[in-house]
Write a protein that holds these residues in place. Structure first.
Motif, PDB file in Angstrom:
ATOM      1  N   ARG A 127       0.850  -1.197   0.000  1.00 42.83           N
ATOM      2  CA  ARG A 127       0.000   0.000   0.000  1.00 42.83           C
ATOM      3  C   ARG A 127       0.883   1.244   0.000  1.00 42.83           C
ATOM      4  O   ARG A 127       0.612   2.199  -0.736  1.00 42.83           O
ATOM      5  CB  ARG A 127      -0.901  -0.030   1.247  1.00 42.83           C
ATOM      6  CG  ARG A 127      -1.722   1.209   1.452  1.00 42.83           C
ATOM      7  CD  ARG A 127      -2.941   0.916   2.296  1.00 42.83           C
ATOM      8  NE  ARG A 127      -2.724   1.175   3.705  1.00 42.83           N
ATOM      9  CZ  ARG A 127      -3.593   0.850   4.666  1.00 42.83           C
ATOM     10  NH1 ARG A 127      -4.713   0.240   4.382  1.00 42.83           N
ATOM     11  NH2 ARG A 127      -3.346   1.130   5.926  1.00 42.83           N
ATOM     12  N   ALA A 128       1.959   1.225   0.814  1.00 42.99           N
ATOM     13  CA  ALA A 128       2.863   2.381   0.875  1.00 42.99           C
ATOM     14  C   ALA A 128       3.539   2.589  -0.484  1.00 42.99           C
ATOM     15  O   ALA A 128       3.605   3.719  -0.992  1.00 42.99           O
ATOM     16  CB  ALA A 128       3.901   2.164   1.969  1.00 42.99           C
ATOM     17  N   GLU A 130       2.480   1.637  -3.503  1.00 48.16           N
ATOM     18  CA  GLU A 130       1.507   2.090  -4.512  1.00 48.16           C
ATOM     19  C   GLU A 130       1.162   3.562  -4.323  1.00 48.16           C
ATOM     20  O   GLU A 130       1.001   4.301  -5.286  1.00 48.16           O
ATOM     21  CB  GLU A 130       0.222   1.254  -4.409  1.00 48.16           C
ATOM     22  CG  GLU A 130       0.368  -0.101  -5.083  1.00 48.16           C
ATOM     23  CD  GLU A 130      -0.853  -1.000  -4.886  1.00 48.16           C
ATOM     24  OE1 GLU A 130      -0.790  -2.146  -5.312  1.00 48.16           O
ATOM     25  OE2 GLU A 130      -1.845  -0.535  -4.273  1.00 48.16           O
ATOM     26  N   THR A 131       1.050   3.977  -3.063  1.00 50.08           N
ATOM     27  CA  THR A 131       0.716   5.381  -2.784  1.00 50.08           C
ATOM     28  C   THR A 131       1.823   6.295  -3.294  1.00 50.08           C
ATOM     29  O   THR A 131       1.554   7.317  -3.946  1.00 50.08           O
ATOM     30  CB  THR A 131       0.521   5.594  -1.262  1.00 50.08           C
ATOM     31  OG1 THR A 131      -0.431   4.643  -0.806  1.00 50.08           O
ATOM     32  CG2 THR A 131       0.045   6.983  -0.939  1.00 50.08           C
ATOM     33  N   GLY A 136       1.272  10.105  -4.115  1.00 48.19           N
ATOM     34  CA  GLY A 136       0.693  10.484  -2.821  1.00 48.19           C
ATOM     35  C   GLY A 136       1.706  10.388  -1.704  1.00 48.19           C
ATOM     36  O   GLY A 136       2.861   9.993  -1.931  1.00 48.19           O
ATOM     37  N   SER A 137       1.290  10.762  -0.504  1.00 43.58           N
ATOM     38  CA  SER A 137       2.214  10.621   0.617  1.00 43.58           C
ATOM     39  C   SER A 137       1.739   9.484   1.519  1.00 43.58           C
ATOM     40  O   SER A 137       0.529   9.269   1.698  1.00 43.58           O
ATOM     41  CB  SER A 137       2.358  11.928   1.389  1.00 43.58           C
ATOM     42  OG  SER A 137       1.091  12.419   1.698  1.00 43.58           O
ATOM     43  N   VAL A 138       2.701   8.766   2.072  1.00 47.28           N
ATOM     44  CA  VAL A 138       2.408   7.574   2.861  1.00 47.28           C
ATOM     45  C   VAL A 138       1.930   7.972   4.255  1.00 47.28           C
ATOM     46  O   VAL A 138       2.435   8.931   4.835  1.00 47.28           O
ATOM     47  CB  VAL A 138       3.681   6.704   2.960  1.00 47.28           C
ATOM     48  CG1 VAL A 138       3.452   5.503   3.850  1.00 47.28           C
ATOM     49  CG2 VAL A 138       4.110   6.260   1.573  1.00 47.28           C
ATOM     50  N   ARG A 139       0.947   7.236   4.763  1.00 48.99           N
ATOM     51  CA  ARG A 139       0.468   7.495   6.119  1.00 48.99           C
ATOM     52  C   ARG A 139       1.611   7.354   7.117  1.00 48.99           C
ATOM     53  O   ARG A 139       2.429   6.454   7.011  1.00 48.99           O
ATOM     54  CB  ARG A 139      -0.628   6.475   6.471  1.00 48.99           C
ATOM     55  CG  ARG A 139      -1.964   6.816   5.883  1.00 48.99           C
ATOM     56  CD  ARG A 139      -2.945   5.683   6.043  1.00 48.99           C
ATOM     57  NE  ARG A 139      -3.038   5.172   7.405  1.00 48.99           N
ATOM     58  CZ  ARG A 139      -4.006   4.349   7.808  1.00 48.99           C
ATOM     59  NH1 ARG A 139      -4.943   3.959   6.968  1.00 48.99           N
ATOM     60  NH2 ARG A 139      -4.034   3.915   9.052  1.00 48.99           N
ATOM     61  N   ASP A 142       1.990   3.882   8.460  1.00 47.99           N
ATOM     62  CA  ASP A 142       2.216   2.746   7.564  1.00 47.99           C
ATOM     63  C   ASP A 142       3.704   2.435   7.471  1.00 47.99           C
ATOM     64  O   ASP A 142       4.327   2.525   6.412  1.00 47.99           O
ATOM     65  CB  ASP A 142       1.637   3.024   6.164  1.00 47.99           C
ATOM     66  CG  ASP A 142       0.201   2.518   6.036  1.00 47.99           C
ATOM     67  OD1 ASP A 142      -0.298   1.881   6.982  1.00 47.99           O
ATOM     68  OD2 ASP A 142      -0.414   2.760   4.983  1.00 47.99           O
TER      69      ASP A 142
END
Ligand code: AMP
Length: 193
Positions: A127-128, A130-131, A136-139, A142
């Motif tokens: 998920r990290a 792909e983001t 995008g920026s990673v949570r 995460d």
């Protein structure tokens, strides 16, 4: 349709909730999303929650129950909603029962996505990746360290929530390890039962 999606972090609750939003035309109420918005806005709730969230711990029951109480009263939730990431403790589940009774609302189903815990870290890492690839920026939570704490919090505090709903006969379990479309189909089947 009033629905709860249960399952550990990385089980695919968010992905499936987005599909249910399309299908039923009701909002996804994710306490994680609402808390991240509060952190971003720098509101008093966000300021309180940030450090706990970044570390992977659970925000206090009082804060999240307050958020949900206000949210389910909003007009877009009058026809139903999908709860994603709430309730996460038995105390939250009990508070939700009271809130719903006070609003004359009833849950239609509680669906648990069962997953193999060993596969979850790989899913989070994916998920990290792909983001980032999508720009995008990673949570902040995460990462492997926070993830381990999130999983521990799940085992200790959220797994009993499944037992709570099973004990009142509302729990439906779906294999969350299947392909995304197959999980969606299994949820549809569970809701039709
Ligand atoms: P999520 O997006 O559901 O993975 O939530 C991200 C983080 O927000 C969690 O690790 C918790 O710190 C916090 N959080 C979200 N929902 C709750 C909840 N129902 N109770 C306590 N903390 C929550």
């Amino acid at each position: 349709m009033r629905l709860i999606l249960l399952g550990p972090p990385g089980a695919g609750k968010g992905t499936q909730a987005a599909r249910l939003v399309q299908k039923y035309g009701i909002p996804q109420l994710s306490t994680g999303d609402m808390l991240r918005a509060a952190v971003k806005a720098g509101s008093p709730v966000g300021v309180k929650a940030k450090a706990v969230m970044d570390a992977g711990g659970l925000v206090s029951d009082e804060i999240v129950i307050g958020i949900i109480k206000d949210r389910i009263r909003e007009p877009d939730a009058s026809r139903g909603f999908i709860l994603d990431g709430f309730p996460r403790t038995v105390a939250q589940a009990q508070a939700l029962e009271k809130l719903l009774a006070a609003e004359n609302m009833k849950l239609d189903a509680v669906v648990e996505l069962k997953v193999d815990e060993k596969a979850l870290l790989a899913r989070i890492e994916n998920r990290a990746r792909e983001t980032v690839a999508a720009g995008g920026s990673v949570r902040a939570d995460d990462n492997p360290e926070s993830f381990k704490i999130r999983l521990d919090a799940y085992r200790e505090q959220t797994a009993p929530v499944s037992a709570f709903y099973a004990s009142i006969g509302e729990l439906k379990t779906v294999d969350g390890m299947a392909a995304i479309d197959a999980v969606t189909k299994a949820i549809d089947g569970a809701l039709a039962r």
